[in-house]
Design a protein around this motif. Structure first.
Motif, PDB file in Angstrom:
ATOM      1  N   LEU A  56       0.622  -0.948   0.230  1.00 14.06           N
ATOM      2  CA  LEU A  56       0.200   0.040   0.504  1.00 14.06           C
ATOM      3  C   LEU A  56       0.881   1.339  -0.226  1.00 14.06           C
ATOM      4  O   LEU A  56       2.030   1.452   0.894  1.00 14.06           O
ATOM      5  CB  LEU A  56      -0.799  -0.021   1.326  1.00 14.06           C
ATOM      6  CG  LEU A  56      -1.681  -1.115   1.608  1.00 14.06           C
ATOM      7  CD1 LEU A  56      -2.723  -1.396   2.756  1.00 14.06           C
ATOM      8  CD2 LEU A  56      -2.997  -1.235   0.477  1.00 14.06           C
ATOM      9  N   THR A  57       0.754   1.858  -1.114  1.00 23.33           N
ATOM     10  CA  THR A  57       1.398   3.395  -1.187  1.00 23.33           C
ATOM     11  C   THR A  57       0.767   4.055  -1.291  1.00 23.33           C
ATOM     12  O   THR A  57      -0.552   5.160  -1.965  1.00 23.33           O
ATOM     13  CB  THR A  57       2.818   3.400  -2.612  1.00 23.33           C
ATOM     14  OG1 THR A  57       2.821   2.313  -3.067  1.00 23.33           O
ATOM     15  CG2 THR A  57       2.944   4.446  -2.248  1.00 23.33           C
ATOM     16  N   CYS A  58       1.367   5.032   0.289  1.00 26.60           N
ATOM     17  CA  CYS A  58      -0.009   6.505   0.789  1.00 26.60           C
ATOM     18  C   CYS A  58      -0.055   7.170   0.779  1.00 26.60           C
ATOM     19  O   CYS A  58       1.414   7.932   0.346  1.00 26.60           O
ATOM     20  CB  CYS A  58      -0.038   6.032   2.286  1.00 26.60           C
ATOM     21  SG  CYS A  58      -1.040   3.996   2.406  1.00 26.60           S
ATOM     22  N   ARG A  59      -0.391   8.927  -0.733  1.00 22.25           N
ATOM     23  CA  ARG A  59       0.483   9.609  -0.628  1.00 22.25           C
ATOM     24  C   ARG A  59      -0.713  10.574  -0.374  1.00 22.25           C
ATOM     25  O   ARG A  59      -1.979  10.658  -0.541  1.00 22.25           O
ATOM     26  CB  ARG A  59       0.659  10.622  -1.683  1.00 22.25           C
ATOM     27  CG  ARG A  59       1.937   9.125  -2.790  1.00 22.25           C
ATOM     28  CD  ARG A  59       2.406   9.612  -4.297  1.00 22.25           C
ATOM     29  NE  ARG A  59       3.985   9.058  -4.877  1.00 22.25           N
ATOM     30  CZ  ARG A  59       3.900   7.405  -4.759  1.00 22.25           C
ATOM     31  NH1 ARG A  59       2.438   6.486  -5.431  1.00 22.25           N
ATOM     32  NH2 ARG A  59       4.572   6.995  -5.113  1.00 22.25           N
ATOM     33  N   THR A  60      -0.302  11.701   0.561  1.00 25.57           N
ATOM     34  CA  THR A  60      -1.273  12.955   1.025  1.00 25.57           C
ATOM     35  C   THR A  60      -1.124  14.071  -0.013  1.00 25.57           C
ATOM     36  O   THR A  60       0.208  14.347  -0.077  1.00 25.57           O
ATOM     37  CB  THR A  60      -1.420  12.692   2.650  1.00 25.57           C
ATOM     38  OG1 THR A  60      -0.011  12.852   2.766  1.00 25.57           O
ATOM     39  CG2 THR A  60      -1.878  11.625   3.385  1.00 25.57           C
ATOM     40  N   GLU A  61      -2.472  15.340  -0.256  1.00 25.88           N
ATOM     41  CA  GLU A  61      -2.451  16.377  -0.934  1.00 25.88           C
ATOM     42  C   GLU A  61      -3.801  17.013  -0.627  1.00 25.88           C
ATOM     43  O   GLU A  61      -4.547  16.097  -1.206  1.00 25.88           O
ATOM     44  CB  GLU A  61      -1.352  16.437  -2.387  1.00 25.88           C
ATOM     45  CG  GLU A  61      -1.758  17.926  -2.593  1.00 25.88           C
ATOM     46  CD  GLU A  61      -1.159  17.190  -4.554  1.00 25.88           C
ATOM     47  OE1 GLU A  61      -0.948  18.418  -4.435  1.00 25.88           O
ATOM     48  OE2 GLU A  61      -1.016  16.192  -5.014  1.00 25.88           O
ATOM     49  N   ASP A  62      -3.199  17.819   0.130  1.00 24.93           N
ATOM     50  CA  ASP A  62      -4.485  19.215   0.328  1.00 24.93           C
ATOM     51  C   ASP A  62      -5.466  18.140   0.507  1.00 24.93           C
ATOM     52  O   ASP A  62      -6.709  18.143   0.850  1.00 24.93           O
ATOM     53  CB  ASP A  62      -5.036  19.122  -1.137  1.00 24.93           C
ATOM     54  CG  ASP A  62      -4.276  20.201  -1.792  1.00 24.93           C
ATOM     55  OD1 ASP A  62      -3.493  20.486  -0.925  1.00 24.93           O
ATOM     56  OD2 ASP A  62      -4.038  20.297  -3.015  1.00 24.93           O
ATOM     57  N   GLY A  63      -5.205  17.376   2.591  1.00 27.37           N
ATOM     58  CA  GLY A  63      -6.253  16.662   2.806  1.00 27.37           C
ATOM     59  C   GLY A  63      -6.799  16.115   2.165  1.00 27.37           C
ATOM     60  O   GLY A  63      -8.123  15.223   2.718  1.00 27.37           O
ATOM     61  N   VAL A  64      -6.639  15.022   0.753  1.00 26.01           N
ATOM     62  CA  VAL A  64      -6.510  13.751   0.507  1.00 26.01           C
ATOM     63  C   VAL A  64      -5.689  12.711   0.128  1.00 26.01           C
ATOM     64  O   VAL A  64      -4.474  13.573  -0.081  1.00 26.01           O
ATOM     65  CB  VAL A  64      -7.525  13.904  -0.697  1.00 26.01           C
ATOM     66  CG1 VAL A  64      -7.758  13.246  -1.824  1.00 26.01           C
ATOM     67  CG2 VAL A  64      -8.596  15.638  -0.938  1.00 26.01           C
ATOM     68  N   MET A  65      -6.008  11.083   0.996  1.00 25.15           N
ATOM     69  CA  MET A  65      -4.888  10.034   0.783  1.00 25.15           C
ATOM     70  C   MET A  65      -5.280   9.510  -0.479  1.00 25.15           C
ATOM     71  O   MET A  65      -6.579   8.492  -0.505  1.00 25.15           O
ATOM     72  CB  MET A  65      -4.997   9.557   1.999  1.00 25.15           C
ATOM     73  CG  MET A  65      -4.286   7.734   2.394  1.00 25.15           C
ATOM     74  SD  MET A  65      -3.578   7.486   3.658  1.00 25.15           S
ATOM     75  CE  MET A  65      -2.862   8.176   4.226  1.00 25.15           C
ATOM     76  N   THR A  66      -4.601   9.674  -1.446  1.00 24.45           N
ATOM     77  CA  THR A  66      -4.374   7.934  -2.451  1.00 24.45           C
ATOM     78  C   THR A  66      -3.682   6.913  -2.139  1.00 24.45           C
ATOM     79  O   THR A  66      -2.347   7.396  -1.584  1.00 24.45           O
ATOM     80  CB  THR A  66      -3.621   8.791  -3.678  1.00 24.45           C
ATOM     81  OG1 THR A  66      -4.253  10.072  -3.794  1.00 24.45           O
ATOM     82  CG2 THR A  66      -4.513   7.441  -4.846  1.00 24.45           C
ATOM     83  N   VAL A  67      -4.167   5.814  -2.224  1.00 24.59           N
ATOM     84  CA  VAL A  67      -3.297   4.664  -1.521  1.00 24.59           C
ATOM     85  C   VAL A  67      -3.742   3.954  -2.905  1.00 24.59           C
ATOM     86  O   VAL A  67      -4.407   3.460  -3.573  1.00 24.59           O
ATOM     87  CB  VAL A  67      -4.188   3.860  -0.896  1.00 24.59           C
ATOM     88  CG1 VAL A  67      -2.996   2.657  -1.117  1.00 24.59           C
ATOM     89  CG2 VAL A  67      -4.451   5.144   0.852  1.00 24.59           C
ATOM     90  N   ASP A  68      -1.992   3.528  -2.994  1.00 21.07           N
ATOM     91  CA  ASP A  68      -1.804   2.700  -4.387  1.00 21.07           C
ATOM     92  C   ASP A  68      -1.844   1.360  -3.815  1.00 21.07           C
ATOM     93  O   ASP A  68      -0.817   1.211  -3.534  1.00 21.07           O
ATOM     94  CB  ASP A  68      -1.391   2.969  -5.483  1.00 21.07           C
ATOM     95  CG  ASP A  68      -1.006   4.319  -6.409  1.00 21.07           C
ATOM     96  OD1 ASP A  68      -2.180   4.079  -6.926  1.00 21.07           O
ATOM     97  OD2 ASP A  68      -0.511   4.852  -6.303  1.00 21.07           O
ATOM     98  N   ALA A  69      -2.738   0.761  -4.387  1.00 21.37           N
ATOM     99  CA  ALA A  69      -2.426  -0.862  -3.698  1.00 21.37           C
ATOM    100  C   ALA A  69      -2.478  -1.942  -4.668  1.00 21.37           C
ATOM    101  O   ALA A  69      -2.560  -2.117  -5.684  1.00 21.37           O
ATOM    102  CB  ALA A  69      -4.336  -1.390  -3.086  1.00 21.37           C
ATOM    103  N   GLU A  70      -1.112  -2.637  -3.637  1.00 21.96           N
ATOM    104  CA  GLU A  70      -0.822  -3.875  -4.917  1.00 21.96           C
ATOM    105  C   GLU A  70      -0.455  -5.019  -4.978  1.00 21.96           C
ATOM    106  O   GLU A  70      -0.385  -5.342  -3.839  1.00 21.96           O
ATOM    107  CB  GLU A  70       1.166  -3.598  -5.787  1.00 21.96           C
ATOM    108  CG  GLU A  70       0.888  -2.379  -6.355  1.00 21.96           C
ATOM    109  CD  GLU A  70       0.736  -2.543  -7.760  1.00 21.96           C
ATOM    110  OE1 GLU A  70       0.751  -3.655  -8.356  1.00 21.96           O
ATOM    111  OE2 GLU A  70       1.234  -1.436  -8.878  1.00 21.96           O
TER     112      GLU A  70
END
Length: 467
Positions: free
Chosen positions: A437-451
């Motif tokens: 799970l690769t987690c990135r946050t920006e402007d109060g939103v988290m995007t998770v790329d799940a592999e």
């Protein structure tokens, strides 16, 4: 406690150097090997686990389960409960049978379920999974061809064998085998998934540990005899592991050597039970040997190719190409920098295929990942804490095993960084599965790329937190 005697390889006619090269070749290959055990003349001559995997942990076997279902049917036939030529429809009543029984459905026999020649044009398991009434769905499907004429791999057929056994005995397949097979072999850890209609899945879902699977391999070599008792009729295993039907329509060379009763024939006069992503019990009757492998790969043929190149010559007493064997066999935690500190915000996610409901990244560089339920039947959220460094044991987090709600699965995890991203790697070590799970946050939103390393469907999913 060990159930099989141990021996030095050379005492059983095998070169230590050759087996080291075999292990080295497996370690250097693309398929991820997790555990293995080799038997020769009834003795364990090689046993390895790639840390953090362990030989004693139960492991999900996928379609190796089918060979155990075959064993149960052989026992039931020996007990006079059914016959190979019994019509499948004869075991079921109007509640699940279609109003009109087609000639092909009427002609389908127990032997056709065993040999994957039911007459269906494709595996029925996907259709069965759409409805909790799986038996009714199977019986209602169109049977396009005359049963017995064409091999089509069909996990739904094995499910029906389990359903028939339960109808005849009043007990689930796993319970039927427990006192007749699992307990005599010492496989007391055995668990087996059940369907939503309460039937052991049969074609998949069995979990046992590496040595228990090796005991099954030795049972096959001994034609059903164990510690002086004939647990399974020798005639059944002779028939079940022989070529009953051709399967030339398969692609890979070791999957087109013929099919028995829920056993595959292989090259070099071998036979095997095998399961998705590289689970094997491979029997060499000519050399009184059996190999057990648990692994995680999308290329199952690659493992067998390594066996033919390195292990088969060793069994034949021939030279084996030299490959260095690592001093320590391990699947190391991801290398790299530790994650940057988080701010403790909890990000929540709508329903998604990964089952991820929330993520919190803390100031100490750890992350807490909450899942709605990692298995069918799990009723409460599960938190998995991921910290930087080597694999951390998480066997107390309460990841439920479907067959036994009181037990937990063993899980290990590690955190690392990919630039500014927090990367959580989670190994469910009683299965082949690894989730990154690769987690990135920006402007109060988290995007998770799940592999996911291996999967029956997509291996990648992008999940965005709710605003």
């Amino acid at each position: 406690m060990s159930r099989l005697p141990r021996s030095a390889p050379d005492a059983q006619g095998l070169s230590v150097a050759a087996l080291d090269s075999f292990v080295g070749a497996l370690d250097a290959g693309a398929p991820e090997i997790q555990t293995l055990m080799l038997l020769r003349h009834g003795h364990v001559v090689l046993e390895e686990a790639w840390a953090p995997y362990r030989l004693e942990d139960p492991h999900l076997l996928f379609s190796v389960s089918k060979s155990f279902t075959s064993t149960a049917i052989g026992l039931a036939i020996d007990a006079g409960l059914l016959k190979l030529d019994d019509p499948v429809v004869s075991f079921f009543d109007a509640e699940v049978l279609p109003e009109t029984i087609s000639p092909n459905l009427a002609a389908m026999q127990v032997r056709h379920l065993l040999t994957m020649t039911t007459g269906h044009s494709q595996d029925t398991v996907e259709a069965l999974s759409r409805d909790r009434r799986m038996v009714k769905v199977f019986l209602g499907l169109e049977v396009q061809r005359e049963p017995g004429t064409v091999f089509v791999y069909n996990s739904g057929a094995t499910y029906m064998l389990s359903a028939i056994l339960q109808r005849l005995t009043g007990e689930r397949l796993v319970d039927y085998l427990r006192r007749r097979l699992f307990e005599p072999l010492g496989a007391t850890e055995a668990s087996w998934q059940a369907s939503t209609e309460g039937i052991t899945t049969g074609g998949w879902g069995l979990s046992i540990n590496t040595e228990s699977l090796a005991c099954f391999g030795q049972l096959l070599l001994q034609n059903g005899e164990w510690n002086g008792t004939q647990l399974v009729p020798a005639e059944w295993y002779t028939a079940a592991t022989s070529k009953q039907v051709p399967n030339d329509n398969q692609e890979n060379p070791d999957w087109k050597q013929g099919y028995g009763y829920q056993f595959w024939r292989g090259r070099h006069n071998t036979y095997r039970g095998d399961g998705a992503f590289g689970q094997y019990v491979l029997v060499f009757p000519d050399y009184d040997a059996a190999l057990v492998v648990t692994s995680a790969t999308g290329d199952m043929q690659a493992i067998l190719n390594t066996v033919w190149e390195f292990l088969l010559p060793a069994l034949e007493g021939k030279e084996v190409p030299a490959v260095p064997r690592p001093e320590h066999l391990q699947l190391p935690a991801p290398a790299g920098a530790a994650p940057t500190a988080g701010d403790g915000t909890t990000y929540r996610f709508a329903d998604n295929l990964a089952g991820l409901t929330a993520v919190r990244l803390d100031s100490d560089g750890s992350g807490t990942f909450t899942f709605a339920g990692l298995e069918p039947g799990a009723t409460s959220p599960v938190d998995i804490v991921v910290r930087p460094g080597d694999w951390a044991e998480l066997n107390s987090v309460g990841v439920l095993k479907e067959a036994d709600p009181q037990s937990t699965q063993r899980v290990v995890s590690s955190a690392s960084a990919d630039g500014t991203a927090f990367v959580a790697t989670i190994r469910f070590v009683e299965t082949p599965f690894v989730l990154t799970l690769t987690c990135r946050t920006e402007d109060g939103v988290m995007t998770v790329d799940a592999e996911q390393n291996v999967s029956f469907g997509p291996t990648h999913l992008t999940i965005i937190s709710e605003v």
